[in-house]
Design an enzyme around this catalytic site. Sequence first.
Site, PDB file in Angstrom:
ATOM      1  N   GLU A 133      55.225   9.999 -68.998  1.00 48.14           N
ATOM      2  CA  GLU A 133      56.539   9.452 -69.374  1.00 48.14           C
ATOM      3  C   GLU A 133      56.783   8.084 -68.719  1.00 48.14           C
ATOM      4  OE1 GLU A 133      59.143   9.757 -71.214  1.00 48.14           O
ATOM      5  OE2 GLU A 133      60.995  10.277 -70.175  1.00 48.14           O
ATOM      6  N   THR A 185      63.999   2.525 -74.737  1.00 47.64           N
ATOM      7  CA  THR A 185      64.558   2.846 -73.424  1.00 47.64           C
ATOM      8  C   THR A 185      64.603   1.580 -72.565  1.00 47.64           C
ATOM      9  OG1 THR A 185      63.755   5.092 -73.602  1.00 47.64           O
ATOM     10  CG2 THR A 185      64.278   4.327 -71.400  1.00 47.64           C
TER      11      THR A 185
END
Length: 314
Positions: A133, A185
Site C-alpha cells: 500500500e 490519494t
Amino acid sequence: MSFSIAEAFAPATVANLGVGFDILGLALPAPGDIVVARRRTQPGLTITKITGDHGKLPLDPSKNTASVAAMKVLQLANRLEVGIELEIHKGLPLGSGLGSSAASAVAGAVATNALLGEPLTRQDLLEPALDGEALVAGRHPDNVGPCLFGGITLFTRADIGGLRTLPIPSDLHLALVTPKVEVTTAQARAVLPPTIPLHALVHQTGQVASLIDALYRGDVPALAQAMSSDHIVEPARKHLMPFFDEVRQFALQHGALTVTIGGAGPTLLAVCRRADDAKTVAQAMSDAYQQRGIANLAHHCQVSLQGAVVTNFQ
Ligand code: HSE
C-alpha cells in the site's frame, strides 16, 4: 503443505469515517480485487496479467502493490526460493476512495501466503500489505486493516499492536456512491494543511472519542454526528469531490443521517439506520450525479465482518 495455485479476494474498504483520518476504516462486502498466485519453476516474482485497470497499473513487480506485498510474504516466510506468477483482477476502480491499492496489496499477500501453505498468520500479513500500500497511498493501515481483518478497525499506531476491532451497531446501514472521476490519494493528501491549530486538535480528538463511544453504545445517530464533525480534512478536500455539497444535501433530504468523503474520495459514504433508507439514499445520490452529467456507481450494504478470503487453492 503447499499448493500450485491459490486465489484470494480482498474487499473494498472505506477509510477515515470522517474524523478518523488514517486511523479508522471499515470493510464492505463487495466489490473487491482478486489475485491469483501460481508457482513457476524459476525463483522470483512476475505479474502475467492485470484486468480491470484499463492498462493503468504497472506490470513491473517492484511497482505494483500486489507484487510488493507478495514479495514481502516470501521474505518473511523465508521462502525466497519459490517462484510465483501473479494475475491481478481489479474489481475496484482506481483512485475511487474504496481502498483499491490496499485491496490489491492484501489480495497479493493472502494469495501468496495460501500458495505457501499459510506459514504466516493473518496478523503477520499486515506488514507485507502495508509495504504494498505504501507504494501508492502512504503507510497507514486504515484501508489495509479492515481489508485484512473485516469489520470496523482502529489503529492506535501503524503496526499490529495498534489494531483494535470495534463493535458494529446492528442498525448501521451504508449507502455509497462513486462518481466516475479519479481523485488520487497523492492529490487528496497534497491539499491537506501541513499543521493544524490547537483548537482544531482538541475538537478532532473529542470527535474521534465520540465516534468510538457511539460504536460501543450502538448509537448510530451519535456515530453519524461524530463522523460529520471533521473540521480539518473534509473542508480541505471537498473541492476535489464534484458537487459534494449538493449531493450531500440530496442524501440528507432522502433520509441519510450524514454523508462523508470515503477515504481520499471521490466516493461518498452515507450513514443510515435502515436498509430501506440506505437503498433510497444510494439511488438519490446516484440520481443527483446523473442529473449533473456524471456517471457513477451506487450501492447500499452493511459493514462486512469478513476481510480478505482465500477463494481457491489446489
Ligand atoms: N486515510 C487516507 C487518506 C486514505 O484519507 O488520505 C487513503 O489512502
